[in-house]
Design a protein around this motif. Sequence first.
Motif, mmCIF file in Angstrom:
data_model
loop_
_atom_site.group_PDB
_atom_site.id
_atom_site.type_symbol
_atom_site.label_atom_id
_atom_site.label_comp_id
_atom_site.label_asym_id
_atom_site.label_seq_id
_atom_site.Cartn_x
_atom_site.Cartn_y
_atom_site.Cartn_z
ATOM 1 N N SER A 171 0.808 -1.224 0.000
ATOM 2 C CA SER A 171 0.000 0.000 0.000
ATOM 3 C C SER A 171 0.842 1.275 0.000
ATOM 4 N N LEU A 172 2.169 1.148 0.027
ATOM 5 C CA LEU A 172 3.024 2.324 -0.102
ATOM 6 C C LEU A 172 2.807 2.950 -1.476
ATOM 7 N N THR A 173 2.599 4.260 -1.513
ATOM 8 C CA THR A 173 2.313 4.962 -2.762
ATOM 9 C C THR A 173 3.436 5.948 -3.069
ATOM 10 N N PRO A 174 4.406 5.569 -3.885
ATOM 11 C CA PRO A 174 5.551 6.447 -4.155
ATOM 12 C C PRO A 174 5.177 7.806 -4.728
ATOM 13 N N SER A 175 4.104 7.890 -5.501
ATOM 14 C CA SER A 175 3.762 9.150 -6.179
ATOM 15 C C SER A 175 3.423 10.283 -5.216
ATOM 16 N N VAL A 176 3.020 9.960 -3.974
ATOM 17 C CA VAL A 176 2.678 11.029 -3.031
ATOM 18 C C VAL A 176 3.925 11.703 -2.460
ATOM 19 N N CYS A 177 5.097 11.154 -2.745
ATOM 20 C CA CYS A 177 6.341 11.650 -2.135
ATOM 21 C C CYS A 177 7.050 12.709 -2.964
ATOM 22 N N MET A 183 9.836 -6.451 -2.453
ATOM 23 C CA MET A 183 8.741 -5.530 -2.731
ATOM 24 C C MET A 183 9.010 -4.168 -2.082
ATOM 25 N N TYR A 184 9.500 -4.207 -0.853
ATOM 26 C CA TYR A 184 9.842 -2.996 -0.104
ATOM 27 C C TYR A 184 10.905 -2.199 -0.855
ATOM 28 N N TYR A 185 11.950 -2.887 -1.291
ATOM 29 C CA TYR A 185 13.030 -2.229 -2.023
ATOM 30 C C TYR A 185 12.507 -1.576 -3.300
ATOM 31 N N ASN A 186 11.664 -2.267 -4.018
ATOM 32 C CA ASN A 186 11.127 -1.726 -5.270
ATOM 33 C C ASN A 186 10.295 -0.472 -5.028
ATOM 34 N N LYS A 187 9.551 -0.444 -3.920
ATOM 35 C CA LYS A 187 8.781 0.755 -3.580
ATOM 36 C C LYS A 187 9.721 1.932 -3.298
ATOM 37 N N LEU A 188 10.785 1.674 -2.557
ATOM 38 C CA LEU A 188 11.739 2.738 -2.249
ATOM 39 C C LEU A 188 12.487 3.194 -3.501
ATOM 40 N N ALA A 189 12.789 2.259 -4.377
ATOM 41 C CA ALA A 189 13.452 2.612 -5.634
ATOM 42 C C ALA A 189 12.565 3.520 -6.479
ATOM 43 N N GLU A 190 11.258 3.272 -6.458
ATOM 44 C CA GLU A 190 10.328 4.120 -7.197
ATOM 45 C C GLU A 190 10.242 5.511 -6.570
ATOM 46 N N ILE A 191 10.271 5.574 -5.241
ATOM 47 C CA ILE A 191 10.303 6.868 -4.563
ATOM 48 C C ILE A 191 11.551 7.640 -4.987
ATOM 49 N N ILE A 248 17.367 -4.846 6.050
ATOM 50 C CA ILE A 248 17.430 -3.381 6.004
ATOM 51 C C ILE A 248 18.847 -2.898 6.298
ATOM 52 N N PHE A 249 19.448 -3.424 7.380
ATOM 53 C CA PHE A 249 20.753 -2.920 7.807
ATOM 54 C C PHE A 249 21.898 -3.461 6.959
ATOM 55 N N SER A 250 21.776 -4.690 6.481
ATOM 56 C CA SER A 250 22.887 -5.291 5.751
ATOM 57 C C SER A 250 22.844 -5.013 4.248
ATOM 58 N N LYS A 251 21.649 -4.734 3.694
ATOM 59 C CA LYS A 251 21.534 -4.539 2.245
ATOM 60 C C LYS A 251 21.028 -3.144 1.887
ATOM 61 N N LEU A 252 19.891 -2.760 2.450
ATOM 62 C CA LEU A 252 19.263 -1.500 2.043
ATOM 63 C C LEU A 252 20.102 -0.290 2.429
ATOM 64 N N ILE A 253 20.498 -0.211 3.696
ATOM 65 C CA ILE A 253 21.260 0.951 4.172
ATOM 66 C C ILE A 253 22.603 1.048 3.462
ATOM 67 N N ARG A 254 23.175 -0.086 3.100
ATOM 68 C CA ARG A 254 24.474 -0.092 2.427
ATOM 69 C C ARG A 254 24.351 -0.057 0.914
ATOM 70 N N GLY A 255 23.124 0.011 0.412
ATOM 71 C CA GLY A 255 22.895 -0.052 -1.027
ATOM 72 C C GLY A 255 23.033 1.285 -1.725
ATOM 73 N N ASP A 256 22.487 1.361 -2.933
ATOM 74 C CA ASP A 256 22.694 2.514 -3.802
ATOM 75 C C ASP A 256 21.528 3.495 -3.825
ATOM 76 N N LEU A 257 20.538 3.312 -2.950
ATOM 77 C CA LEU A 257 19.395 4.219 -2.942
ATOM 78 C C LEU A 257 19.591 5.417 -2.023
ATOM 79 N N GLY A 258 20.662 5.412 -1.246
ATOM 80 C CA GLY A 258 20.897 6.519 -0.318
ATOM 81 C C GLY A 258 19.904 6.567 0.820
#
Length: 257
Positions: free
Chosen positions: A76-82, A114-122, A155-165
């Motif tokens: 239900s995360l909606t990237p377009s509102v950001c 799925m979470y990562y893809n939502k953040l990537a869209e944001i 989150i801590f081992s992949k997302l925070i250390r990843g390329d999305l900032g």
Amino acid sequence: MTRKSQDFFNHGISPEQTDAGTRYSITFRSVSKWNTNSTCLLGDSNTGSLHFGTDKRRTFGEMLPGQRFWAPKIESLTPSVCCAYKNVIVMCGTNDVRNPNVNGPYDIESLYDMYYNKLAEIRRLNPKCKIYVCPILPTKCHRINQGALHFNKLIFSKLIRGDLGVQHIRGFDDFLDEDGSGLLSKKLSRHLDRHSRPDLLHLNLSGTRKLAGFIKGTVLGRDSNRRHLPTNWVNGRSYSSVAASPRPTGGPMSSGT
């Protein structure tokens, strides 16, 4: 023309619409000095009592303007509102990992994808924003906590250390109970839900105030609200470090309990 609309539409007058002679288009906009901290909060029910406004006691205050959007599950995360915001805060996942159909690491990793893809869209829609994620809160159920810890590990081992900032909201160790059980603090959570059943998930007023302080402190770069708070531990390690390392084979948070 609003700030948000400028992310989707061009501001101008096409030649076909212009009559003979010179035509001028003037846009006036007043931007508050606090708009540099404009914040979009996408969250589940534990963010339901968080409010934006100017009241220093009941809201985030004028230094952190913004809007909250309901997102009970990852889907239900909606990237377009950001699009129009300087800061984007995401707090959801509890309702996903507590689903009875989520049974093991593979299911948790699918949720993380799925979470990562939502953040990537944001990030694609708002490349200049700061993205903050909240680790999944501990609950009063060991089974749910096992899934939450695995998700937080990603989150801590992949997302925070990843390329999305992406950054994380600091301070969530303090939501653990002081007895070392690894469960949600009894002092910071509700005892009963609205149906008078034991509430395993939700923060009480004190917990919500603490959550608001952690969000505001992280976004505004302040740590003063943590200066005198104790650090909570699970099996001799802080909650965030447990989430960022392989699950222990024994103890209250391990499988089979």
